[in-house]
Enzyme design. Structure first.
Site, PDB file in Angstrom:
ATOM      1  N   ARG A   1       0.854  -1.190   0.000  1.00 43.66           N
ATOM      2  CA  ARG A   1       0.000   0.000   0.000  1.00 43.66           C
ATOM      3  C   ARG A   1       0.888   1.236   0.000  1.00 43.66           C
ATOM      4  O   ARG A   1       2.093   1.155   0.216  1.00 43.66           O
ATOM      5  CB  ARG A   1      -0.918   0.007   1.214  1.00 43.66           C
ATOM      6  CG  ARG A   1      -0.199  -0.147   2.524  1.00 43.66           C
ATOM      7  CD  ARG A   1      -1.156  -0.305   3.695  1.00 43.66           C
ATOM      8  NE  ARG A   1      -0.465  -0.661   4.909  1.00 43.66           N
ATOM      9  CZ  ARG A   1       0.202   0.182   5.683  1.00 43.66           C
ATOM     10  NH1 ARG A   1       0.298   1.455   5.337  1.00 43.66           N
ATOM     11  NH2 ARG A   1       0.785  -0.220   6.792  1.00 43.66           N
TER      12      ARG A   1
ATOM     13  N   ARG B   1      16.894 -14.163   4.335  1.00 47.27           N
ATOM     14  CA  ARG B   1      17.851 -13.249   4.926  1.00 47.27           C
ATOM     15  C   ARG B   1      17.865 -13.493   6.425  1.00 47.27           C
ATOM     16  O   ARG B   1      16.847 -13.856   7.017  1.00 47.27           O
ATOM     17  CB  ARG B   1      17.473 -11.792   4.656  1.00 47.27           C
ATOM     18  CG  ARG B   1      17.553 -11.407   3.209  1.00 47.27           C
ATOM     19  CD  ARG B   1      18.964 -11.425   2.671  1.00 47.27           C
ATOM     20  NE  ARG B   1      19.732 -10.256   3.084  1.00 47.27           N
ATOM     21  CZ  ARG B   1      20.990 -10.043   2.735  1.00 47.27           C
ATOM     22  NH1 ARG B   1      21.645 -10.939   1.995  1.00 47.27           N
ATOM     23  NH2 ARG B   1      21.636  -8.959   3.132  1.00 47.27           N
TER      24      ARG B   1
ATOM     25  N   ASP C   1       3.772 -11.810  10.872  1.00 47.14           N
ATOM     26  CA  ASP C   1       3.986 -11.164  12.155  1.00 47.14           C
ATOM     27  C   ASP C   1       3.472 -12.066  13.270  1.00 47.14           C
ATOM     28  O   ASP C   1       2.767 -13.054  13.022  1.00 47.14           O
ATOM     29  CB  ASP C   1       3.266  -9.816  12.206  1.00 47.14           C
ATOM     30  CG  ASP C   1       3.953  -8.764  11.350  1.00 47.14           C
ATOM     31  OD1 ASP C   1       5.205  -8.772  11.296  1.00 47.14           O
ATOM     32  OD2 ASP C   1       3.252  -7.940  10.739  1.00 47.14           O
TER      33      ASP C   1
ATOM     34  N   ARG D   1       1.749   8.787   5.026  1.00 46.93           N
ATOM     35  CA  ARG D   1       0.616   9.332   5.777  1.00 46.93           C
ATOM     36  C   ARG D   1       0.587  10.841   5.592  1.00 46.93           C
ATOM     37  O   ARG D   1       1.626  11.492   5.693  1.00 46.93           O
ATOM     38  CB  ARG D   1       0.750   8.997   7.268  1.00 46.93           C
ATOM     39  CG  ARG D   1       0.583   7.524   7.578  1.00 46.93           C
ATOM     40  CD  ARG D   1       0.737   7.287   9.060  1.00 46.93           C
ATOM     41  NE  ARG D   1       0.662   5.861   9.365  1.00 46.93           N
ATOM     42  CZ  ARG D   1       1.253   5.291  10.399  1.00 46.93           C
ATOM     43  NH1 ARG D   1       1.971   6.036  11.233  1.00 46.93           N
ATOM     44  NH2 ARG D   1       1.146   3.997  10.607  1.00 46.93           N
TER      45      ARG D   1
ATOM     46  N   GLU E   1      22.404  -3.592  13.901  1.00 51.16           N
ATOM     47  CA  GLU E   1      21.864  -4.766  13.221  1.00 51.16           C
ATOM     48  C   GLU E   1      22.343  -4.815  11.779  1.00 51.16           C
ATOM     49  O   GLU E   1      22.246  -3.834  11.041  1.00 51.16           O
ATOM     50  CB  GLU E   1      20.337  -4.740  13.259  1.00 51.16           C
ATOM     51  CG  GLU E   1      19.680  -5.926  12.585  1.00 51.16           C
ATOM     52  CD  GLU E   1      18.168  -5.907  12.726  1.00 51.16           C
ATOM     53  OE1 GLU E   1      17.494  -6.161  11.702  1.00 51.16           O
ATOM     54  OE2 GLU E   1      17.667  -5.647  13.834  1.00 51.16           O
TER      55      GLU E   1
ATOM     56  N   TYR F   1       6.253 -14.467   5.064  1.00 50.23           N
ATOM     57  CA  TYR F   1       6.493 -13.563   6.183  1.00 50.23           C
ATOM     58  C   TYR F   1       5.205 -13.411   6.984  1.00 50.23           C
ATOM     59  O   TYR F   1       4.149 -13.122   6.441  1.00 50.23           O
ATOM     60  CB  TYR F   1       6.980 -12.193   5.713  1.00 50.23           C
ATOM     61  CG  TYR F   1       7.322 -11.315   6.897  1.00 50.23           C
ATOM     62  CD1 TYR F   1       8.529 -11.506   7.571  1.00 50.23           C
ATOM     63  CD2 TYR F   1       6.426 -10.374   7.373  1.00 50.23           C
ATOM     64  CE1 TYR F   1       8.840 -10.749   8.687  1.00 50.23           C
ATOM     65  CE2 TYR F   1       6.734  -9.612   8.481  1.00 50.23           C
ATOM     66  CZ  TYR F   1       7.939  -9.806   9.138  1.00 50.23           C
ATOM     67  OH  TYR F   1       8.236  -9.064  10.244  1.00 50.23           O
TER      68      TYR F   1
ATOM     69  N   ARG G   1      20.059  -0.756  11.075  1.00 50.73           N
ATOM     70  CA  ARG G   1      19.420   0.022  12.130  1.00 50.73           C
ATOM     71  C   ARG G   1      20.138  -0.201  13.453  1.00 50.73           C
ATOM     72  O   ARG G   1      20.944  -1.125  13.587  1.00 50.73           O
ATOM     73  CB  ARG G   1      17.944  -0.356  12.273  1.00 50.73           C
ATOM     74  CG  ARG G   1      17.676  -1.818  12.578  1.00 50.73           C
ATOM     75  CD  ARG G   1      16.186  -2.099  12.664  1.00 50.73           C
ATOM     76  NE  ARG G   1      15.903  -3.505  12.992  1.00 50.73           N
ATOM     77  CZ  ARG G   1      14.703  -3.989  13.281  1.00 50.73           C
ATOM     78  NH1 ARG G   1      13.652  -3.176  13.284  1.00 50.73           N
ATOM     79  NH2 ARG G   1      14.535  -5.268  13.564  1.00 50.73           N
TER      80      ARG G   1
END
Length: 369
Positions: free
Chosen positions: A173, A251, A352, A177, A302, A350, A281
């Site tokens: 998407r 990965r 969550d 914002r 990381e 993937y 990060r």
């Protein structure tokens, strides 16, 4: 008496075990290759600072699924938590996801929401009608400047390939914002367990009919699967079939640990979007528990790399060659009886935390032996 074997003590396996154990006639054995339960959600206290560490990287529980939200709160108190991610690009710090503040700061403007919508629409490459890859999807929506700043370098480091090699579906998407909302997630329910994630798994698996065997690698030929009424497998799909069609690519990430006094970066997660910076990060874990006070701090740089044989797989790449292999493995799965493949690794997609929990709950609801 029903005997069940579960491979893996992450969320998929633990939810299945907890649900099955409600029936006293069910005996559940869990095999876990690592020396702890909880999978990649495992947390523990740092011995030096006493800060709660997300050992395998940051995990913030978030969902729109009220059933999953209510389910998980049986095992922990979830403290409200808003993940506000920042991104460093060319020595400037911006808010993510891209929002109205990011747009105005990046372009040096003072646009209102409607003006910003019109402005961003003008940046998008309208000649791309049907984006075929990640890069085209991003260029279609936000144009070259924002893409190069926040997506190109970071994505290349994270996935180890040019973004044009990745599927467009990764950007499902518009990643923008048009207000000042800098909450990284848009889900209704968000929080972090007050005592860390490991406590959830300890409570889930605290049943006399659940036996957990740690440091135990599952090898199909080593166990008489037929002696169990059903097997729930949450490990790598290709490993179950001894990689007969080749390895599926993932990965993985690894971390460089550092200590400091006070507060190192002032935020839980800061991304580094420049391709020239090798890490993706930095996460500073004291900020995941703002209800605690710590004089010292611990933070992790990381890095992302290809998954090798001894590495823990994190993110399925799902490139074209992977999808061809996946189809072959799925054909093998359909030939098997009394084995359910579930979770991120066993389905090669993937997911969550809340997706994993919802899947496991649905599987148990519809399960008959």
């Amino acid at each position: 008496m029903n005997n069940f074997l579960i491979v893996g003590a992450g969320f998929s396996g633990s939810v299945i075990a907890e649900q099955l154990a409600k029936n006293p006639n069910n005996q559940i054995t869990i095999l876990e290759e690592r020396n702890h339960i909880g999978g990649n959600c495992y947390t523990e206290r740092d011995s030096k600072t006493n800060i709660m560490l997300h050992v395998y990287g940051p995990h913030i529980f978030n969902t729109d699924n009220i059933e999953v939200w209510n389910y998980i709160q049986q095992f922990t108190e979830l403290k409200p938590y808003t993940n506000r991610v920042k991104s460093v690009y060319k020595d400037n710090i911006y808010s993510l996801p891209i929002n109205l503040h990011t747009i105005n700061q990046f372009f040096g403007k003072t646009l209102n929401p409607e003006e910003a919508k019109e402005f961003i629409a003008g940046l998008g490459d309208q000649s791309i009608n049907d984006p075929q890859n990640f890069e085209e999807q991003a260029l279609r929506f936000i144009g070259n400047d924002l893409y190069k700043a926040f997506f190109y370098g970071y994505t290349k480091k994270q996935w180890g390939c040019e973004p044009k090699e990745l599927p467009a579906s990764i950007l499902k998407r518009l990643p923008v914002r048009f207000n000042y909302n800098d909450n990284y997630y848009s889900t209704s329910f968000q929080g972090i367990p007050i005592n860390g994630f490991t406590e959830i798994f300890e409570k889930m698996l605290n049943s006399p009919n659940i036996k957990v065997k740690l440091n135990t690698k599952f090898i199909p030929t080593d166990y008489q699967i037929s002696t169990y009424d059903h097997v729930f497998y949450t490990g790598p799909l290709d490993a179950f079939f001894n990689f007969k069609y080749g390895r599926l690519s993932y990965r993985t990430v690894y971390f460089e640990k550092n200590y400091a006094k006070g507060d190192y970066q002032g935020n839980a997660v800061i991304n580094y979007a420049d391709e020239s910076i090798p890490y993706t990060r930095i996460h500073e874990h004291k900020h995941f528990t703002p209800w605690e006070i710590h004089d010292e701090t611990i933070y992790f740089k990381e890095y992302s790399k290809e998954t090798e044989i001894t590495d823990t797989p994190y993110y399925p790449k799902r490139l074209k060659e992977d999808l061809k292999k996946l189809e072959l493995y799925q054909t093998e799965v359909q030939k098997l009886n009394n084995i359910t493949f579930l979770g991120r690794l066993a389905t090669y997609r993937y997911m969550d935390m809340h997706h994993v929990i919802a899947e496991a709950l649905d599987i148990v609801k519809n399960f008959t032996i």
